[in-house]
Scaffold this motif. Structure first.
Motif, short mmCIF file in Angstrom:
data_model
loop_
_atom_site.label_atom_id
_atom_site.label_comp_id
_atom_site.label_asym_id
_atom_site.label_seq_id
_atom_site.Cartn_x
_atom_site.Cartn_y
_atom_site.Cartn_z
N PHE A 114 0.79 -1.22 0.00
CA PHE A 114 0.00 0.00 0.00
C PHE A 114 0.83 1.27 0.00
O PHE A 114 0.36 2.32 -0.40
CB PHE A 114 -0.94 0.03 1.22
N GLY A 115 2.02 1.23 0.50
CA GLY A 115 2.82 2.44 0.61
C GLY A 115 2.33 3.28 1.77
O GLY A 115 1.51 2.86 2.58
N SER A 116 2.82 4.46 1.83
CA SER A 116 2.45 5.38 2.90
C SER A 116 1.15 6.10 2.54
O SER A 116 0.95 6.49 1.39
CB SER A 116 3.57 6.40 3.09
N ALA A 117 0.29 6.28 3.53
CA ALA A 117 -0.96 7.01 3.29
C ALA A 117 -0.67 8.43 2.82
O ALA A 117 -1.40 8.99 2.02
CB ALA A 117 -1.80 7.03 4.55
N ALA A 118 0.43 8.99 3.30
CA ALA A 118 0.79 10.36 2.91
C ALA A 118 1.01 10.47 1.40
O ALA A 118 0.79 11.53 0.81
CB ALA A 118 2.03 10.82 3.66
N SER A 160 -2.20 19.59 -0.39
CA SER A 160 -2.64 20.51 0.66
C SER A 160 -2.70 19.83 2.02
O SER A 160 -2.40 20.45 3.04
CB SER A 160 -4.01 21.10 0.32
N LEU A 161 -3.05 18.55 2.06
CA LEU A 161 -3.09 17.83 3.33
C LEU A 161 -1.72 17.31 3.73
O LEU A 161 -1.38 17.29 4.91
CB LEU A 161 -4.08 16.65 3.25
N ARG A 162 -0.92 16.93 2.75
CA ARG A 162 0.43 16.43 3.07
C ARG A 162 1.26 17.50 3.75
O ARG A 162 2.05 17.22 4.63
CB ARG A 162 1.15 15.96 1.81
N LYS A 163 1.07 18.77 3.34
CA LYS A 163 1.83 19.86 3.94
C LYS A 163 1.53 20.01 5.42
O LYS A 163 2.35 20.49 6.17
CB LYS A 163 1.50 21.18 3.23
N LYS A 164 0.33 19.60 5.83
CA LYS A 164 -0.08 19.79 7.22
C LYS A 164 0.34 18.65 8.13
O LYS A 164 0.27 18.77 9.34
CB LYS A 164 -1.60 19.94 7.29
N LEU A 165 0.79 17.54 7.57
CA LEU A 165 1.17 16.39 8.40
C LEU A 165 2.36 16.75 9.28
O LEU A 165 3.41 17.13 8.82
CB LEU A 165 1.54 15.19 7.52
N GLY A 166 2.17 16.62 10.57
CA GLY A 166 3.26 16.82 11.51
C GLY A 166 3.79 18.24 11.59
O GLY A 166 4.88 18.47 12.07
#
Length: 77
Positions: free
Chosen positions: A11-15, A21-27
């Motif tokens: 599956f790989g990473s959900a990110a 726009s959502l990836r930028k907000k992770l962590g």
């Protein structure tokens, strides 16, 4: 019948599948800066909430700023 075990490699990473726009907000969020904000529940007219939300990201901060500005010339009691 052969079954594959579902693993991260399949599956790989959900990110990787999230929109940018959502990836930028992770962590991204660090410790909250002082003064600390208080979480409350407040009822506002639909029109007020819609207009602030339509103004985009950071709308709750703008509501806070509008209320602070109002307090400069009004008493809340």
């Amino acid at each position: 019948m052969h079954t594959k075990t579902l693993t991260h490699h399949l599956f790989g990473s959900a990110a990787e599948v999230l929109p940018l726009s959502l990836r930028k907000k992770l962590g991204v969020r660090g410790p909250q800066k002082a003064p600390f904000e208080e979480r409350i529940t407040i009822r506002l007219s639909r029109e007020v909430v819609e207009q602030f939300r339509e103004s985009g990201e950071g709308w709750q901060t703008r509501v806070d700023a509008a209320l602070r500005e109002w307090l400069k010339s009004h008493s809340p009691t």
